[in-house]
Enzyme design. Sequence first.
Site, PDB file in Angstrom:
ATOM      1  NE  ARG A  72     -14.792  22.687  34.974  1.00  0.00           N
ATOM      2  CZ  ARG A  72     -15.787  23.360  34.549  1.00  0.00           C
ATOM      3  NH1 ARG A  72     -15.771  24.527  34.085  1.00  0.00           N
ATOM      4  NH2 ARG A  72     -16.599  22.627  33.974  1.00  0.00           N
ATOM      5  CE1 TYR A 127     -27.945  26.064  34.208  1.00  0.00           C
ATOM      6  CE2 TYR A 127     -29.031  28.158  33.996  1.00  0.00           C
ATOM      7  CZ  TYR A 127     -28.123  27.350  34.757  1.00  0.00           C
ATOM      8  OH  TYR A 127     -27.121  28.136  35.355  1.00  0.00           O
ATOM      9  CE  LYS A 135     -28.730  26.037  37.861  1.00  0.00           C
ATOM     10  NZ  LYS A 135     -27.763  25.455  38.685  1.00  0.00           N
ATOM     11  N   GLY A 138     -18.821  20.234  42.619  1.00  0.00           N
ATOM     12  CA  GLY A 138     -18.357  20.980  41.524  1.00  0.00           C
ATOM     13  C   GLY A 138     -17.423  22.061  41.936  1.00  0.00           C
TER      14      GLY A 138
HETATM   15  P1  NAP Z   1     -18.872  26.123  35.259  1.00  0.00           P
HETATM   16  O1  NAP Z   1     -17.440  27.127  35.269  1.00  0.00           O
HETATM   17  O2  NAP Z   1     -18.975  25.312  33.942  1.00  0.00           O
HETATM   18  O3  NAP Z   1     -18.342  24.939  36.309  1.00  0.00           O
HETATM   19  C1  NAP Z   1     -19.417  24.164  36.563  1.00  0.00           C
HETATM   20  C2  NAP Z   1     -18.966  23.224  37.718  1.00  0.00           C
HETATM   21  O4  NAP Z   1     -20.036  21.980  37.869  1.00  0.00           O
HETATM   22  C3  NAP Z   1     -17.682  22.257  37.568  1.00  0.00           C
HETATM   23  O5  NAP Z   1     -16.934  22.550  38.842  1.00  0.00           O
HETATM   24  C4  NAP Z   1     -17.731  21.078  37.255  1.00  0.00           C
HETATM   25  O6  NAP Z   1     -16.930  20.077  37.389  1.00  0.00           O
HETATM   26  C5  NAP Z   1     -18.985  20.737  38.046  1.00  0.00           C
HETATM   27  N1  NAP Z   1     -19.899  19.755  37.494  1.00  0.00           N
HETATM   28  C6  NAP Z   1     -20.559  19.654  36.262  1.00  0.00           C
HETATM   29  N2  NAP Z   1     -21.110  18.323  36.105  1.00  0.00           N
HETATM   30  C7  NAP Z   1     -20.908  17.735  37.242  1.00  0.00           C
HETATM   31  C8  NAP Z   1     -21.135  16.550  37.750  1.00  0.00           C
HETATM   32  N3  NAP Z   1     -21.935  15.571  36.982  1.00  0.00           N
HETATM   33  N4  NAP Z   1     -20.852  16.172  38.737  1.00  0.00           N
HETATM   34  C9  NAP Z   1     -19.864  16.889  39.878  1.00  0.00           C
HETATM   35  N5  NAP Z   1     -19.570  18.124  39.369  1.00  0.00           N
HETATM   36  C10 NAP Z   1     -20.038  18.597  38.247  1.00  0.00           C
HETATM   37  O7  NAP Z   1     -19.934  26.773  35.782  1.00  0.00           O
HETATM   38  P2  NAP Z   1     -20.335  27.930  36.906  1.00  0.00           P
HETATM   39  O8  NAP Z   1     -20.733  29.223  36.059  1.00  0.00           O
HETATM   40  O9  NAP Z   1     -19.215  27.968  37.866  1.00  0.00           O
HETATM   41  O10 NAP Z   1     -21.641  27.613  37.542  1.00  0.00           O
HETATM   42  C11 NAP Z   1     -21.544  27.078  38.789  1.00  0.00           C
HETATM   43  C12 NAP Z   1     -23.060  26.869  39.421  1.00  0.00           C
HETATM   44  O11 NAP Z   1     -23.806  28.227  39.128  1.00  0.00           O
HETATM   45  C13 NAP Z   1     -24.071  25.947  38.136  1.00  0.00           C
HETATM   46  O12 NAP Z   1     -24.735  25.333  39.136  1.00  0.00           O
HETATM   47  C14 NAP Z   1     -24.606  27.028  37.340  1.00  0.00           C
HETATM   48  O13 NAP Z   1     -25.838  26.438  36.925  1.00  0.00           O
HETATM   49  C15 NAP Z   1     -24.745  28.146  38.472  1.00  0.00           C
HETATM   50  N6  NAP Z   1     -25.095  29.543  37.541  1.00  0.00           N
HETATM   51  C16 NAP Z   1     -23.795  30.173  37.104  1.00  0.00           C
HETATM   52  C17 NAP Z   1     -24.163  31.455  36.273  1.00  0.00           C
HETATM   53  C18 NAP Z   1     -23.316  31.982  35.402  1.00  0.00           C
HETATM   54  O14 NAP Z   1     -23.697  33.006  34.978  1.00  0.00           O
HETATM   55  N7  NAP Z   1     -22.005  31.584  35.348  1.00  0.00           N
HETATM   56  C19 NAP Z   1     -25.540  32.098  36.504  1.00  0.00           C
HETATM   57  C20 NAP Z   1     -26.561  31.322  37.316  1.00  0.00           C
HETATM   58  C21 NAP Z   1     -26.230  30.109  37.849  1.00  0.00           C
HETATM   59  P3  NAP Z   1     -16.054  19.280  36.636  1.00  0.00           P
HETATM   60  O15 NAP Z   1     -15.570  19.991  35.415  1.00  0.00           O
HETATM   61  O16 NAP Z   1     -15.198  18.747  37.425  1.00  0.00           O
HETATM   62  O17 NAP Z   1     -16.970  18.453  35.869  1.00  0.00           O
END
Ligand code: NAP
Length: 248
Positions: free
Chosen positions: A15, A156, A160, A12
Amino acid sequence: MHLKGKKILITGGSRGIGKAIALKLAEAGGDIVFTYCGSDLATVRATEVALQAFDVKVQAVCADASDFDATHKVVADMVATFGGLDVLINNAGITKDNLLLRMPEVDWDAVLSVNLKSVFNTVKASMKTFLKQRSGSIINIASIVGISGHAGQANYAASKAGMIGFTKSIALELGSRNIRANVIAPGFIATAMTDQLDSTLQQAWSEKIPLKRIGLAADVANCALFLASDASSYITGQVIQVDGGLLT
Ligand code: NAP
């Protein structure tokens, strides 16, 4: 914290936090393979171009992280073309929030598959390479809600928390072979995932954070750089919160 010649796989990475990590690690000299699943080609291409500016090897691969066979192919192809794998970053993740009373089984299964089974998939696929090399750094991007729980996010939070238990277990299994496994638990980070929340709610969250700001993807990327590099060579089995002090 140089990563020159290190071969890095990020799930992933097109982005959000995954892209920020890819950019930070490429800036430090690492060669990058990143996967994507739903992103359009323009988004993927833009990320590739940004990474290539650091004069490192870059490859984007379309693969669903929850697919066991597809993941094994990604790793096998990477080892064949890049000549190894040094750092594995499990970042792919989704949310499908709902109170448990209203949560359909399909949403439970989807979140557990993409967020947790994906980690089993990549680590299983990479293990033989790490064992042969007698080195490797596995970095799993969990969340502070995997520690604290969160109403409306039972699926979720369970995924985690599962990542944390998995990471600590493999750190114990693989430590004697110099393979490290750690978790980054971000708090509230500004990405597409959190943009879904209305601005009043975002403001309320930022008031609750001791450092008084919502986190940036680059804040998480800085921690990933540390865990990917030899600067963290005596650290394994740990959960590092990147949350501005939110969960203290
Ligand atoms: P995001 O902007 O929604 O990005 C999610 C990423 O995961 C995208 O690159 C997406 O790629 C990829 N993805 C989703 N489903 C997938 C699949 N089946 N196979 C391969 N890639 C997949 O989210 P983010 O905020 O950057 O989050 C990234 C990580 O950080 C996640 O694990 C999230 O749980 C964790 N996190 C985020 C936050 C926050 O506040 N943002 C807080 C705690 C933890 P595609 O679009 O190409 O599918």
